[in-house]
Motif scaffolding. Structure first.
Motif, short mmCIF file in Angstrom:
data_model
loop_
_atom_site.label_atom_id
_atom_site.label_comp_id
_atom_site.label_asym_id
_atom_site.label_seq_id
_atom_site.Cartn_x
_atom_site.Cartn_y
_atom_site.Cartn_z
N ALA A 1 -4.30 -7.38 0.35
CA ALA A 1 -4.50 -8.72 -0.43
C ALA A 1 -2.71 -9.16 -0.59
O ALA A 1 -2.41 -10.26 -0.91
N LYS A 2 -1.77 -8.05 -0.45
CA LYS A 2 -0.61 -8.42 -0.58
C LYS A 2 0.01 -9.16 0.38
O LYS A 2 -0.22 -9.37 1.59
N LYS B 1 -6.23 -3.55 -1.81
CA LYS B 1 -5.18 -4.23 -2.55
C LYS B 1 -3.95 -4.34 -1.71
O LYS B 1 -3.30 -5.37 -1.82
N THR C 1 -10.31 0.89 -2.24
CA THR C 1 -9.96 -0.02 -3.32
C THR C 1 -8.27 -0.29 -3.18
O THR C 1 -7.91 -1.32 -3.16
N ALA C 2 -7.73 0.92 -3.09
CA ALA C 2 -6.20 0.83 -2.98
C ALA C 2 -5.81 -0.07 -1.45
O ALA C 2 -5.01 -0.73 -1.52
#
Length: 204
Positions: free
Chosen positions: A202-203, A199, A195-196
């Motif tokens: 996605a940045k 993310k 999950t991390a």
């Protein structure tokens, strides 16, 4: 100056390990493979082989779980255009054995999958290190030649599982390795690591 540091491991994440020795906490920059090997050793006594890099803009201490990894790091730093950051990126994607196999087989395509390594740099590394890796430069570490049979980047433990999940989702191995190396996975489950990482992708 330092050959190794031995003491209590008090912190580790994707790129850093802190070892307390004699009341001093030594901060070391480590590869993803070394960080992964240290994950289960928080609070235990560990030993990391070291290399001290002195530059005009600062001093950095690098740590390695094995002396083979340190040897490959030093060899990589002799290649024109390859600095400590690129060398650690390669050691985050390949074990010393796998790196040796890739170079000796002149597998530019596989080597260029390491974070920050393009085709031209990969070709230069192979050109400058093939003879050294295939000759007497690593004679002190015969295991490098004896076990260098795989030619794909690999990691171990939860980081390896996370990388497999991410590649299954369509990300390249190099992209997965680069993002995972930036994470502090201390105490995280596999699901939390993935999950991390997502993310991170996605940045902007």
């Amino acid at each position: 100056m330092f050959y190794h540091i031995k003491g209590e491991l008090i912190l580790t994440d994707g790129s850093t390990a802190v070892i307390e020795c004699g009341g001093v906490g030594y901060k070391l920059t480590v590869s993803l493979l070394t960080a992964d090997a240290l994950q289960a050793k928080i609070g235990s006594t560990v030993r990391l082989f070291t290399h001290l890099q002195v530059r005009e803009d600062g001093i950095e201490l690098f740590g390695f779980y094995t002396d083979e990894e340190l040897t490959v790091f030093k060899l990589l730093n002799t290649v024109s255009g390859v600095g400590p950051k690129a060398a650690m990126g390669i050691l985050s994607a390949f074990t010393p054995e796998n790196f040796t196999a890739v170079v000796c087989s002149e597998d530019t395509k596989t080597l260029s999958k390491a974070p920050g390594i393009g085709a031209k740099t990969a070709a230069r590394i192979i050109l400058e290190l093939k003879e050294k890796l295939g000759g007497e430069a690593l004679s002190a570490f015969p295991s490098l030649g004896a076990r260098a049979t795989a030619t794909t980047p690999r990691m171990s433990g939860k980081l390896s599982e996370a990388a497999e999940v991410l590649t299954g989702l369509g990300y390249s191995r190099a992209e997965a390795t680069d993002v995972l190396r930036s994470l502090d996975i201390t105490g995280m489950s596999l699901e939390e690591i993935v999950t991390a990482a997502l993310k991170g992708f996605a940045k902007p």
